[in-house]
Design an enzyme around this catalytic site. Sequence first.
Site, PDB file in Angstrom:
ATOM      1  N   SER A  12      38.159  88.698  38.485  1.00 13.50           N
ATOM      2  CA  SER A  12      37.916  89.669  39.740  1.00 13.50           C
ATOM      3  C   SER A  12      38.128  91.372  39.150  1.00 13.50           C
ATOM      4  O   SER A  12      37.634  92.186  39.301  1.00 13.50           O
ATOM      5  CB  SER A  12      38.681  89.742  40.783  1.00 13.50           C
ATOM      6  OG  SER A  12      39.942  89.728  40.581  1.00 13.50           O
ATOM      7  N   GLY A  60      38.397  85.363  40.734  1.00 12.71           N
ATOM      8  CA  GLY A  60      39.220  84.161  41.132  1.00 12.71           C
ATOM      9  C   GLY A  60      39.219  82.992  39.684  1.00 12.71           C
ATOM     10  O   GLY A  60      39.573  81.921  39.832  1.00 12.71           O
ATOM     11  N   ASN A  71      44.401  84.537  36.459  1.00 12.34           N
ATOM     12  CA  ASN A  71      44.512  83.280  37.361  1.00 12.34           C
ATOM     13  C   ASN A  71      44.792  82.096  36.419  1.00 12.34           C
ATOM     14  O   ASN A  71      44.603  81.026  36.902  1.00 12.34           O
ATOM     15  CB  ASN A  71      42.955  83.097  37.725  1.00 12.34           C
ATOM     16  CG  ASN A  71      42.688  84.237  38.615  1.00 12.34           C
ATOM     17  OD1 ASN A  71      43.383  84.652  39.629  1.00 12.34           O
ATOM     18  ND2 ASN A  71      41.321  84.832  38.461  1.00 12.34           N
ATOM     19  N   ASP A 120      46.651  95.493  46.807  1.00 14.67           N
ATOM     20  CA  ASP A 120      47.765  94.545  46.267  1.00 14.67           C
ATOM     21  C   ASP A 120      47.883  95.300  45.189  1.00 14.67           C
ATOM     22  O   ASP A 120      47.625  96.240  44.456  1.00 14.67           O
ATOM     23  CB  ASP A 120      47.054  93.153  46.392  1.00 14.67           C
ATOM     24  CG  ASP A 120      45.952  93.227  45.475  1.00 14.67           C
ATOM     25  OD1 ASP A 120      45.842  93.663  44.651  1.00 14.67           O
ATOM     26  OD2 ASP A 120      44.955  92.053  45.917  1.00 14.67           O
ATOM     27  N   HIS A 145      44.181  94.482  42.219  1.00 16.10           N
ATOM     28  CA  HIS A 145      43.041  94.668  42.357  1.00 16.10           C
ATOM     29  C   HIS A 145      42.496  96.328  42.626  1.00 16.10           C
ATOM     30  O   HIS A 145      43.274  96.801  43.194  1.00 16.10           O
ATOM     31  CB  HIS A 145      42.358  93.985  43.464  1.00 16.10           C
ATOM     32  CG  HIS A 145      42.323  92.523  43.232  1.00 16.10           C
ATOM     33  ND1 HIS A 145      43.175  91.732  43.845  1.00 16.10           N
ATOM     34  CD2 HIS A 145      41.658  91.548  42.580  1.00 16.10           C
ATOM     35  CE1 HIS A 145      43.173  90.453  43.519  1.00 16.10           C
ATOM     36  NE2 HIS A 145      41.886  90.188  42.650  1.00 16.10           N
TER      37      HIS A 145
END
Length: 265
Positions: free
Chosen positions: A35, A68, A100, A221, A224
């Site tokens: 992402s 993701g 991830n 957050d 991102h």
Amino acid sequence: MLSVSHLFSLLGLASIAISAPHEKRAQTIYLAGDSTMAESGGGSGTQGWGHYLQYSLSLPVSNKAIAGRSARSYTVENRFQTLIDTVKTNDIVIIEFGHNDGGSLSSSDNGRTDCPGAGSETCTSTYNGQTVTVLTYPAYLVNAGKALVAKGAKVIISSPTPNNPWESGTFSYSASRFTTYSKSAAQQIGSSAMFVDHGQYTANIFKTMGKATVDTFFPNDHTHTSPAGADAVSRAFVKAVLCASGGVLDGFVKNSTASVEGSCV
Ligand SMILES: *[C@@H]1O[C@H](CO)[C@@H](O)[C@H](O)[C@H]1NC(C)=O
């Protein structure tokens, strides 16, 4: 009147202009990642840095990053295989994972966590009711990178972007193991691959920009980025490439080293 020497020099120029695009010029730059690189960045009001890279390069950029994903799930979903099937000689593939890829396989397997380790270790895991063999982060990237190079492509293995290094109030960045692993993967792929320490270059410009500005880059957050944040992260990548004299992107970056903020490390 046109002299013979003028005619020869015109012909010479014409043949250079016609032949150059067919010989050493790359065709397309592909992006593989998560992402933090993907179009729209995987959240409301976010953008991935891959979106902005096109403005600094003279080749088309095809962003195949997907929110993701990890080195493992990008492999298992055959996304690397699709790229391997797609690339042509002198295409360039920029690969950046890590956000991830962490976590543990022992309690429950989310399909993304890699087997711990830097080499050819494997883990046996259960995912979706199936027994699966999980490789390490470098193993996934080396397998993909070598197959891309075998098709004539060039590869950049990039370290992951930092989470907001100002989130504690004071600046703090230390490279994760995925930076070391990315560097090692690029070395193992060989001379058609280069390592870009994108995490360090991004951290460095985030340090210079200061907490007030950088906090606005992370609206939801600490991972991102906003569109402005993604643009800054993209510029850090370009700076890192320029500081390596262009590497596999030599000749395709529109900018001079001095014109892009930050300093070479
Ligand atoms: C490089 O130059 C282009 C064209 O002027 C500009 O759009 C882009 O933002 C620049 N990139 C960086 C990293 O400064």
